[in-house]
Design a protein around this motif. Structure first.
Motif, short mmCIF file in Angstrom:
data_model
loop_
_atom_site.label_atom_id
_atom_site.label_comp_id
_atom_site.label_asym_id
_atom_site.label_seq_id
_atom_site.Cartn_x
_atom_site.Cartn_y
_atom_site.Cartn_z
N PHE A 188 0.94 -1.20 0.10
CA PHE A 188 -0.05 0.03 -0.13
C PHE A 188 0.90 1.27 -0.06
CE2 PHE A 188 -2.53 -3.40 1.67
CZ PHE A 188 -3.75 -3.21 0.94
N GLN B 289 3.01 2.37 2.20
CA GLN B 289 3.19 3.21 3.33
C GLN B 289 4.40 2.73 4.05
OE1 GLN B 289 -0.65 1.47 4.75
NE2 GLN B 289 -1.74 2.95 3.95
N LEU C 217 11.74 -12.62 8.25
CA LEU C 217 10.30 -12.00 8.31
C LEU C 217 10.38 -10.51 7.92
CD1 LEU C 217 7.29 -12.06 9.41
CD2 LEU C 217 8.08 -11.42 11.70
N THR C 218 9.60 -10.11 6.88
CA THR C 218 8.98 -8.77 6.64
C THR C 218 7.81 -8.70 6.85
OG1 THR C 218 10.70 -8.88 4.80
CG2 THR C 218 9.15 -6.98 4.87
N LEU C 219 7.21 -7.60 7.79
CA LEU C 219 5.93 -7.33 8.26
C LEU C 219 5.58 -5.88 8.18
CD1 LEU C 219 4.12 -9.20 9.81
CD2 LEU C 219 4.99 -8.40 11.88
N PHE C 220 4.47 -5.81 7.52
CA PHE C 220 3.98 -4.47 7.56
C PHE C 220 2.41 -4.10 8.34
CE2 PHE C 220 0.65 -4.82 4.39
CZ PHE C 220 0.96 -6.08 3.75
N GLU C 221 1.95 -3.05 8.40
CA GLU C 221 0.73 -2.50 9.56
C GLU C 221 1.30 -2.37 10.82
OE1 GLU C 221 -2.38 -2.09 9.03
OE2 GLU C 221 -2.12 -2.56 6.82
N ALA D 87 0.12 -4.84 13.50
CA ALA D 87 0.59 -6.13 13.38
C ALA D 87 2.02 -6.30 13.96
CB ALA D 87 0.46 -6.74 12.03
N PHE E 31 -7.44 -4.62 18.56
CA PHE E 31 -8.41 -4.76 17.52
C PHE E 31 -9.52 -3.84 17.88
CE2 PHE E 31 -7.51 -7.88 14.40
CZ PHE E 31 -6.55 -8.62 15.15
N ASN F 254 -9.90 -0.82 14.94
CA ASN F 254 -10.89 -1.29 14.03
C ASN F 254 -12.18 -0.55 14.50
OD1 ASN F 254 -12.67 -3.69 12.53
ND2 ASN F 254 -11.65 -2.46 11.54
N GLU G 92 3.03 -15.23 10.58
CA GLU G 92 3.00 -13.76 10.95
C GLU G 92 2.49 -12.70 9.85
OE1 GLU G 92 3.09 -14.33 14.38
OE2 GLU G 92 3.72 -12.36 14.23
N GLN G 93 2.85 -13.11 8.63
CA GLN G 93 2.49 -12.48 7.46
C GLN G 93 0.98 -12.47 7.19
OE1 GLN G 93 5.34 -14.04 4.44
NE2 GLN G 93 6.68 -12.29 4.80
N LYS H 155 -1.05 -12.76 9.71
CA LYS H 155 -1.59 -12.05 10.69
C LYS H 155 -1.61 -10.24 10.46
CE LYS H 155 -0.58 -13.36 15.06
NZ LYS H 155 0.18 -13.88 16.14
N GLY H 156 -0.43 -10.08 9.61
CA GLY H 156 -0.11 -8.72 9.08
C GLY H 156 -1.28 -8.36 8.05
N TRP H 157 -1.76 -9.11 7.16
CA TRP H 157 -2.82 -9.01 6.18
C TRP H 157 -4.17 -9.02 6.89
CZ3 TRP H 157 -3.02 -6.87 1.55
CH2 TRP H 157 -1.90 -6.94 1.02
N ILE H 158 -4.29 -9.80 8.31
CA ILE H 158 -5.28 -9.17 8.87
C ILE H 158 -5.54 -7.94 9.13
CG2 ILE H 158 -6.59 -9.64 11.18
CD1 ILE H 158 -5.62 -12.73 11.12
N PHE H 159 -4.60 -7.23 9.86
CA PHE H 159 -4.58 -6.00 10.24
C PHE H 159 -4.74 -4.75 8.86
CE2 PHE H 159 -3.72 -5.72 14.64
CZ PHE H 159 -3.32 -6.75 15.34
N SER H 160 -4.01 -5.19 7.76
CA SER H 160 -4.23 -4.74 6.42
C SER H 160 -5.80 -4.71 6.06
CB SER H 160 -3.85 -5.43 5.65
OG SER H 160 -2.50 -4.55 4.70
N LEU I 34 -8.30 -4.84 8.00
CA LEU I 34 -9.20 -4.41 9.11
C LEU I 34 -8.94 -2.93 9.16
CD1 LEU I 34 -9.84 -7.22 11.50
CD2 LEU I 34 -11.17 -6.62 9.51
N THR J 223 -6.50 -0.93 7.24
CA THR J 223 -6.04 -0.16 5.69
C THR J 223 -7.45 -0.28 4.94
OG1 THR J 223 -3.59 -0.35 6.19
CG2 THR J 223 -4.61 0.04 4.04
#
Lengths: 216, 216
Positions: A55, A57, A66-70, A73, A101, A105, B94-95, B97-102, B104, B106
């Motif tokens: 996105f 961002q 591990l690469t993580l965004f948000e 998270a 959450f 959210n 973990e990734q 889970k990152g997309w869960i946040f994305s 909800l 983003t």
């Protein structure tokens, strides 16, 4: 080694607000070592950056494979490493994750929307009507939150990742007195933001703004 | 025994959309037994209900000593019990889970805001201007999501809790053709919603609407 990515420059209104400070705050609370790499607003649109953050961002977190965004998270991931930002008790731990959450959210969406509307559409003729509607929604959420927090020091047991994120969400209302003037939310917000780790996080973000504005 | 709470009645536009179906979907995917208790819109305003759900919302999840709210947190909690809705591989886990946040924090916020605006403010003179601005924000997020999903079957590896939530978020755009007409998002959405567990979840919600409208 943990690496987080942040911007090398942002306009004045965003200074101290970009979401990498939420991650820095969590790392500082846990006493975890990390390095910061900065990127520019030109770079965030490249395919290379999109492969890390679809996105376009900030922030991104790297740790081994591990690469993580948000930011939510990432803060949860850091918190789950131990029992500093999430209780060792399994029930309290899950409830605090529930409040993560809730912060992101349920409480944050109307607030973030109001901030975005203010930045982008302040001069539109529909601005005032939309903002009034947004205020109604935000104040409703704040009233429920204050009702819950009344008599509690933190959201669940001791200070947790949920308080870190809830306080970060409420900060976006600093230009209003909706949080400050509330007899429950005002002191709660103060308790959160008086933590040394929070101050270090903001100072860290400010110190890393060593780049310059993108060309127009 | 797992118990989830849902409404016993909602107005037509909300039928099949109330967020307890997200939790039912996760439970059905994992083959976990659960019972449903229903509450009314009058009951949701009581102190008794607020002690379970401080924002007076649905759903709530109970399992032994744990009471949990926020559909995102509940779906994550269910998913973390095993490797059906989250990969056994720690990085992919973990990734996702990152997309869960994305999904909800983003993708969903501008969509949920647009839905709420449509329901509550359709007759206001600022409605059209605000909706156009909201559409711009939503389409930007959808474009980034489509760019990422292009060439992928699911968000991370196999179908996961992240896809379950992302598809649930995208469903809220069913009255537009923004998802349906997109060559990437349309088929992705179809793949998600053709899962038997999704259908069972919706049917379960519909079957539990045995109450009547609140008095005016």
């Amino acid at each position: 080694m943990i690496t987080i990515y942040a911007y090398d420059w942002v306009p004045g209104f965003a200074k101290g607000m970009v979401r990498d400070y939420r991650v820095r705050w969590a790392l500082e609370e846990c006493g975890l070592a990390y390095q910061v790499k900065t990127i520019s607003h030109t770079h965030k649109l490249t395919d290379e950056w999109k492969s890390k953050q679809p996105f376009c961002q900030i922030p991104v977190y790297e740790e081994g494979d591990l690469t993580l965004f948000e930011s939510g998270a990432i803060v949860q991931h850091i918190a789950e490493k131990g029992d500093i930002l999430l209780s060792a008790d399994p029930v309290a731990r899950e409830q605090a994750k529930g409040w993560i959450f809730s912060a992101l959210n349920t409480v944050e969406p109307p607030i973030a929307q109001m901030v975005a509307t203010t930045i982008m559409y302040r001069k539109e003729d529909w601005y005032k009507g939309a903002m009034t509607a947004q205020e109604i929604m935000i104040r409703d959420r704040l009233a429920h939150l204050a009702n819950y927090l009344n008599g509690r020091e933190w959201l669940v047991g001791a200070f947790s990742a949920a308080d870190l994120l809830m306080a970060s969400v409420l900060r976006q209302l600093d230009s209003t007195d909706w949080v400050k003037s509330d007899s429950v939310l005002g002191p709660y917000q103060k308790r959160c933001l008086s933590r040394p780790a929070y101050r270090k996080a903001i100072e860290g973000q400010m110190a890393d703004f060593t780049g310059s504005a993108p060309p127009h």
